[in-house]
Design a protein around this motif. Structure first.
Motif, mmCIF file in Angstrom:
data_model
loop_
_atom_site.group_PDB
_atom_site.id
_atom_site.type_symbol
_atom_site.label_atom_id
_atom_site.label_comp_id
_atom_site.label_asym_id
_atom_site.label_seq_id
_atom_site.Cartn_x
_atom_site.Cartn_y
_atom_site.Cartn_z
ATOM 1 N N THR A 185 0.839 -1.200 0.000
ATOM 2 C CA THR A 185 0.000 0.000 0.000
ATOM 3 C C THR A 185 0.872 1.248 0.000
ATOM 4 O O THR A 185 0.596 2.216 -0.720
ATOM 5 C CB THR A 185 -0.917 0.020 1.248
ATOM 6 N N ARG A 232 0.332 3.922 -2.823
ATOM 7 C CA ARG A 232 -0.106 5.267 -2.409
ATOM 8 C C ARG A 232 0.989 6.298 -2.700
ATOM 9 O O ARG A 232 0.729 7.423 -3.089
ATOM 10 C CB ARG A 232 -0.427 5.281 -0.919
ATOM 11 N N GLU A 251 1.021 7.186 -6.277
ATOM 12 C CA GLU A 251 -0.085 8.103 -6.584
ATOM 13 C C GLU A 251 0.273 9.533 -6.140
ATOM 14 O O GLU A 251 0.050 10.506 -6.867
ATOM 15 C CB GLU A 251 -1.316 7.595 -5.823
ATOM 16 N N GLY A 269 -5.646 8.287 1.498
ATOM 17 C CA GLY A 269 -6.535 7.928 0.396
ATOM 18 C C GLY A 269 -6.392 8.872 -0.791
ATOM 19 O O GLY A 269 -5.738 9.919 -0.710
ATOM 20 N N THR A 270 -7.032 8.464 -1.892
ATOM 21 C CA THR A 270 -7.003 9.279 -3.107
ATOM 22 C C THR A 270 -7.606 10.660 -2.845
ATOM 23 O O THR A 270 -7.096 11.677 -3.324
ATOM 24 C CB THR A 270 -7.803 8.555 -4.221
#
Ligand code: PMP
Length: 511
Positions: free
Chosen positions: A389, A393, A396, A481-482
């Motif tokens: 993750t 993440r 991203e 989170g996004t």
């Protein structure tokens, strides 16, 4: 400075600095990636990208850790049971060994020395490396002493002629005494390094603001530029010292040079954290490893900020193929609730007497060790879900920051990092159009003012890295989170627009 009864007495100057950047809020609660501060009767949420300078990879107040901590305290786990068996410390060491062996492919064990903070773990490493060096120095002193004795005997029994030999032996002894007494141990560490702020570790921290005043106190370091081929060898060449040994050659005494073990250790972060989020270039790492092997000194890998899974691997050094003789871990090892650090030493280098020379009242206690063991279980759960993750993440986050760099090429100079250890560097503009922007750039606090703006106007917490104030650092939890990454991107877009399109008034500190 004088104080009155109502004045702030805990680091009052710092409080003033925080106030001037609009950062002097008091957080009253933390949950995941959110910190809350009190305004009137309401708790105001702030999205936290500082993450305790890298301590909250699992977020603030991780529910399982909090429940476990409650359990431990309710069960009256003895925090102070020094000088007794500590199976929980052993468990942490065993878990760390399993992870490190798996990741590095090494089958050699590492012994663990516990500490309470990152700097303390680094100082334990410095002391252990100095213990190794001390043994080499004393071995050499004894060997050379024996050959001088043998030469004296040869003079006394007439094997070699006296006169010149006496003078030569006196010269050799004087030279060696000067080298032994006047050559303190030297550590090699990259330019930009940050290894802590205690009396020893601050000397391995490049920023002169943290180091210069205290340079007479303790250890010494040479800071090696990371991007100049041959720089490590140059430093070693210019800093090495020689002892003189003697040998009997027929009826003469000859002088032989032997290298004095001046160098103590190579100490490096795989990714400079406080130095501005720079991953070490691989050729530099190879050079350091080669030189350490040639000098027979340990490579100390400081994973205090970069380690514990934040970059997608437990150790950021894994990505570089860098193997440590020692490792230092802290920050996220405590899961955001315990203060725990550990220094690991490869079994073949470990000096067990060190355990009788080094300890701390608070280190290796049951509470922090049990929390650390639980943290390692959480990291390793589901076949390393947290690492994966953190990697995705992080990718991203980096993509979002790179988008900003494309959008604002005159404002954003660079975006760097790996996983959830990301940095965005602003362009320095001392000749900015507006007086306000010129002042912000000239203040030495540029990143802190930007952080104040982000907090005030966007409810986002981020800071510059402490030795590179044009680089903002982002080290959220693996649960980021996004939507949160989107919120950060929007806020940074606003900052960039303020810098590019306005006179910068909104970025300026209030009051
Ligand atoms: N080493 C590194 C790489 C760090 O980032 C830090 C803290 N920023 C330290 C050492 C010192 O850790 P501590 O503040 O816990 O003493």
């Amino acid at each position: 400075m004088t104080a009155t009864a109502t004045e702030e007495l805990a680091e009052p100057y710092l409080r003033g600095v925080l106030a001037s950047a609009g950062l002097d809020v008091e957080y009253v609660r933390g949950d995941g990636d959110t910190l809350y501060y009190r305004r009137g009767t309401e708790d105001v949420p702030v999205l936290d990208f500082v993450g305790g300078y890298g301590s909250t990879l699992l977020g603030h107040s991780h529910p399982e850790l909090i429940a476990y901590a409650r359990e431990l305290l309710a069960a009256q786990t003895p925090i102070h049971a020094q000088f007794s068996r500590h199976p929980y410390a052993n468990e942490v060491a065993a878990k760390l060994n399993r992870i490190i062996k798996r990741e590095t492919g090494s089958d050699e064990s590492y012994f663990a020395i516990f500490a309470n903070s990152g700097a303390e773990a680094i100082e334990a490493a410095m002391k252990h490396a100095e213990f190794e060096r001390y043994i080499r120095v004393e071995t050499l002193r004894a060997e050379i002493g024996a050959s001088i004795e043998a030469a004296r005997t040869a003079v006394a029994d007439g094997t070699v002629a006296a006169g010149e030999a006496d003078a030569l032996l006196a010269d050799v002894t004087a030279h060696n005494d000067a080298v032994f007494a006047g050559t303190p141990p030297l550590f090699l560490t990259p330019v930009g390094s940050f290894h802590g702020k205690l009396a020893g570790s601050t000397q391995l921290t490049h920023n002169p603001v943290y180091r210069a005043v205290f340079s007479a106190l303790a250890a010494q370091a040479r800071f090696v530029p990371v991007d100049e081929p041959g720089a490590v060898d140059d430093v070693v060449r210019s800093e090495r010292r020689w002892l003189h040994d003697v040998a009997i050659d027929g009826d003469r005494i000859t002088v032989v040079q032997r290298p004095f073990p001046r160098f103590c250790a190579v100490v490096l972060e795989p990714i400079l954290g406080e130095g501005g989020i720079h991953e070490m270039p691989e050729p530099f790492v190879r050079d350091l490893q080669r030189v350490a092997a040639e000098l027979e000194i340990p490579v100390v890998v400081d994973e205090i900020q970069s380690g514990m899974g934040r970059t997608g691997a437990f150790l950021a050094s894994t990505h570089l193929g860098l193997r440590g003789d020692y490792y230092a871990l802290a920050k996220s090892l405590g899961g955001g609730i315990a203060k725990v650090a550990v220094m690991l030493v490869r079994a073949s280098r470990y000096k067990s007497d060190f355990e009788m020379m080094h300890s701390s009242t608070f280190a290796k206690d049951s509470f922090s060790c049990l929390i650390a063991a639980k943290v390692l279980d959480l990291l390793e759960a589901d076949d390393g879900e947290v690492y994966r993750t953190a990697e995705s993440r992080g990718a991203e986050l980096l993509t979002a920051l790179q988008g900003l760099m494309k959008e604002f090429p005159d404002v954003v100079k660079d975006v760097r990092g790996r996983g959830l250890m990301a940095g965005l560097e602003f362009v320095e503009q001392s000749d900015a159009r507006s007086g306000t922007l010129r002042e912000l750039h000239g203040s030495g606090f540029f990143g802190y003012y930007v952080s104040g703006f982000l907090l005030r106007e966007h409810g986002i917490r981020t800071f510059p890295t402490s030795s590179a104030v044009y680089t903002l650092r982002f080290e959220p939890s693996a649960n980021i989170g996004t939507a949160e990454i989107g919120k950060l991107t929007e806020a940074l877009r606003d900052v960039c627009s303020q810098i590019r399109d306005t006179d910068g008034e909104r970025l300026a500190p209030i009051g």
